[in-house]
Design an enzyme around this catalytic site. Structure first.
Site, short mmCIF file in Angstrom:
data_model
loop_
_atom_site.label_atom_id
_atom_site.label_comp_id
_atom_site.label_asym_id
_atom_site.label_seq_id
_atom_site.Cartn_x
_atom_site.Cartn_y
_atom_site.Cartn_z
N HIS A 238 3.28 10.22 12.39
CA HIS A 238 2.48 9.11 12.92
C HIS A 238 3.43 8.01 13.38
O HIS A 238 4.60 7.99 13.03
CB HIS A 238 1.47 8.57 11.91
CG HIS A 238 2.03 7.94 10.67
ND1 HIS A 238 2.68 8.65 9.68
CD2 HIS A 238 2.03 6.65 10.24
CE1 HIS A 238 3.04 7.85 8.71
NE2 HIS A 238 2.68 6.62 9.01
N HIS B 37 0.81 -1.22 0.00
CA HIS B 37 0.00 0.00 0.00
C HIS B 37 0.84 1.27 0.00
O HIS B 37 0.34 2.35 -0.32
CB HIS B 37 -0.95 0.01 1.20
CG HIS B 37 -0.27 0.21 2.52
ND1 HIS B 37 0.29 -0.83 3.24
CD2 HIS B 37 -0.03 1.34 3.26
CE1 HIS B 37 0.82 -0.36 4.36
NE2 HIS B 37 0.64 0.96 4.40
#
Length: 328
Positions: free
Chosen positions: A186, A121
């Site tokens: 993140h 991804h």
């Protein structure tokens, strides 16, 4: 029909997140993000590139620690069916991909190459959105940058890589779009550990060798990640959990510096500082930096940050940036 501005543009750049949760939630959860994202896709389509160069990274899906290249160009590539990804074969123009690799060698990069590249991804999430679900719809050259495991390349070297790619792209005379995939702040260490921080020997064996070498299969690894992402997404949407790792100040500093255009300002940013301020996932800004550097050299218009928020339901500091299509 493409506008005059789109026809006159020499190159195009867009930088967006690739977090799997972005594919799991209804767009109404983050309307500002999708408004900016859709605008970038529309401009990409108006630009109508001859070839797309996507800077992305793997997440222990197909590249493992037994052999982890810093930079790699794919000559033949396929996207696996992982959480948040869009599976399928990439339409890699081998004459261009080999030309790029040779140009990088001439430019001083000992670049790795692959005739059997598999991506996850980190590439296919972005391609899935920009190519409307058909990742083979346009010619694409995948360029891998390691931001997951140490030693990670310096931001200076990522800038230089992007610049070298951009110089080559301009020399082809083709309309080239550069996509930067990932970021911003993140944390990924809890799901993609380093070798020394793996929670047990089974996980350590997997991240070194992949499925088949130990008790964790590829199917189990990806199934566990998907289960964690589904739960995290549900907890974020319900408000039951709010991520502690987004660093708005750092994100905005990165975006402001990127938008200012003097990319050498990042040369002094260290990996240690990035990890401490933006988490292990924050290292994915390397892909943004390379894409913008490539665009600068290829003749793209200056970058504009269209959207940023630290308050979303997708677990990352979310930014969307692109080069505007203006008449030459």
């Amino acid at each position: 029909m493409a506008s005059t501005a789109a026809q006159n543009a020499k190159a195009y750049v867009a930088c967006v997140p690739h977090v799997p949760i972005i594919s799991m939630q209804e767009r109404e959860q983050n309307p500002g993000l999708w408004q900016a994202y859709d605008a970038s896709v529309a401009e990409f389509e108006a630009f109508d590139p001859d070839v797309v160069i996507v800077f992305g990274g793997d997440h222990y899906s197909h590249i493992h620690l037994k052999l982890a290249p810093t930079f790699m160009v794919g000559h033949l590539a396929e996207a696996g069916d992982d959480c948040g990804g869009t599976p399928g074969k990439l339409n890699v123009p081998m004459d261009l991909s080999t030309g790029l690799a040779e140009a990088l060698i001439d430019d001083g990069f000992d670049i790795a190459t692959s005739y059997a590249m598999k991506v996850d991804h980190g590439f296919s999430n972005v391609l899935g959105f920009f190519l409307r679900g058909d990742i083979g719809a346009r010619p694409v050259i995948p360029v891998h940058i390691n931001s997951l495991s140490k030693p990670r390349p310096t931001l200076k070297r990522c800038r230089q890589l992007g610049e070298a790619v951009g110089r080559w792209a301009r020399s082809t005379g083709k309309r080239v779009a550069f996509l930067g995939s990932g970021g911003l702040s993140h944390e990924t260490a809890f799901i993609f550990p380093q070798y020394e921080t793996a929670p047990n020997e089974e996980v350590r064996t997997f991240i070194v060798h992949g499925g088949g070498a130990g008790p964790i299969s590829d199917q189990q690894w990806h199934g566990d990640i998907e289960s964690e992402m589904i739960k995290l997404s549900a907890d974020l949407v319900s408000g039951e959990f709010k991520v502690p790792w987004i660093n708005k100040k750092w994100d905005e500093s990165f975006l402001k510096t990127l938008e200012a255009g003097d990319l050498s300002a990042f040369d002094s940013w260290t990996d240690k500082d990035i990890l401490e301020a933006a988490g292990y996932g924050g290292g994915e800004v390397r892909m943004w930096l390379a894409a913008v550097a490539a665009g600068q050299q290829a003749g793209a218009q200056p970058l504009r940050v269209d959207y940023y928020s630290e308050d979303t339901t997708i677990a990352v500091g979310v930014g969307v940036a692109h080069s505007q299509l203006v008449a030459a």
